[in-house]
Design a protein around this motif. Structure first.
Motif, PDB file in Angstrom:
ATOM      1  N   GLN A  96       0.816  -1.212   0.000  1.00 22.77           N
ATOM      2  CA  GLN A  96       0.000   0.000   0.000  1.00 22.77           C
ATOM      3  C   GLN A  96       0.850   1.263   0.000  1.00 22.77           C
ATOM      4  O   GLN A  96       1.870   1.348   0.697  1.00 22.77           O
ATOM      5  CB  GLN A  96      -0.916   0.000   1.240  1.00 22.77           C
ATOM      6  N   LEU A 123      -1.900  -1.567  -3.782  1.00 20.03           N
ATOM      7  CA  LEU A 123      -3.072  -0.886  -3.264  1.00 20.03           C
ATOM      8  C   LEU A 123      -2.761   0.598  -3.090  1.00 20.03           C
ATOM      9  O   LEU A 123      -1.876   0.966  -2.322  1.00 20.03           O
ATOM     10  CB  LEU A 123      -3.466  -1.504  -1.911  1.00 20.03           C
ATOM     11  N   LEU A 130      -8.766   1.833   3.557  1.00 18.43           N
ATOM     12  CA  LEU A 130      -7.995   0.748   2.943  1.00 18.43           C
ATOM     13  C   LEU A 130      -8.815  -0.110   1.980  1.00 18.43           C
ATOM     14  O   LEU A 130      -8.258  -0.724   1.074  1.00 18.43           O
ATOM     15  CB  LEU A 130      -7.388  -0.135   4.040  1.00 18.43           C
TER      16      LEU A 130
END
Length: 255
Positions: A96, A123, A130
């Motif tokens: 991420q 991501l 998230l």
């Protein structure tokens, strides 16, 4: 009342069972030193190992083959590479970064992932949104990162996530018994959280405070990345201290 002979036999059996369970648990963990020593790792990563102690950090996480791991603020992927190899083909890593990191990351993430690390999903999100399922992760890592909650990237006017909501997201996506490992550059005790946007540091007590407020339980800390020669006041990008900052390692679990 059982005979001493029976009690002794039962105790022996229990000891053997306990020993077997411990051995089985130890056997299920990877050889982290071997993961780090993998000759397929990029040379630029290997050059950074001395300052980052990756084998020791991986051992602290306890991440194992088959695990699902969310790596917050993965940057260009130094630890992504190691986590990918650690969880193996039956595991998965979500790498991420906030979308606002695109400018200074350039094509480093694409080069890291394209045609390799097939168990990694990229991501793009802020830390408080998230978009992953509840209780889906065995571990969440946030290396050199929680201070970013008080950093406003150049050219923008918005933060990378609300602090309270970001830690709530971490707790939400962790499975019961899952582990959250935070590493960050330390600021002196009692420093305001705004040091995160000024010197890119944070008082470790603030990380613990926010994690526990989100429902996580503190498990342990490690001194593996501590540097007593760093006074915690210099910007982490200053050449005098870059790569040698005093860093705290904190481990939490979701009950």
């Amino acid at each position: 009342m059982p005979s001493l002979k029976f009690a002794g036999a039962a105790a022996l059996a229990l000891a053997l069972m306990t020993s077997a369970c411990v051995s089985e648990g130890a056997a299920s963990l990877p050889d982290y030193a071997a993961v780090v020593a993998d000759a397929a790792r990029p040379a630029d990563d290997v050059a950074r190992d001395a300052g980052r102690h990756p084998a020791a950090i991986l051992e602290i996480t306890g991440i194992a083959p088959g695990d699902k791991v969310l790596e917050l603020e993965a940057g260009a992927g130094y630890f992504t590479e190691l986590l990918s190899r650690t969880v193996g083909p039956d595991g998965q890593v979500w790498m991420q970064n906030p979308a606002s990191f695109d400018g200074f990351l350039g094509d480093t993430v694409t080069k890291r992932l394209e045609g390799r690390l097939t168990n990694v999903t990229y991501l793009k999100s802020n830390f408080d949104a998230l978009g992953l399922p509840d209780a889906s992760m065995d571990a969440v890592t946030w290396f050199q990162g929680p201070h970013e909650l008080w950093y406003i990237p150049e050219g923008t006017t918005e933060s990378l996530g609300d602090p309270e909501e970001s830690f709530a997201e971490i707790a939400r996506v962790l499975k019961p018994g899952g582990v959250f490992i935070a590493i960050d550059h330390t600021a002196p005790a009692g420093s305001p959280p705004t040091t995160g946007g000024d010197t890119h540091r944070i008082d470790p007590a603030l990380i613990r405070q926010m994690a526990e407020a989100a429902g996580l339980s503190f498990r342990e800390s490690s001194d593996i990345l501590r540097n007593p020669d760093d006074d915690g006041l210099t910007n982490v990008f200053d050449p005098a201290i870059r790569g040698k900052t005093d860093q705290a390692v904190l481990v939490f679990t979701r009950p």
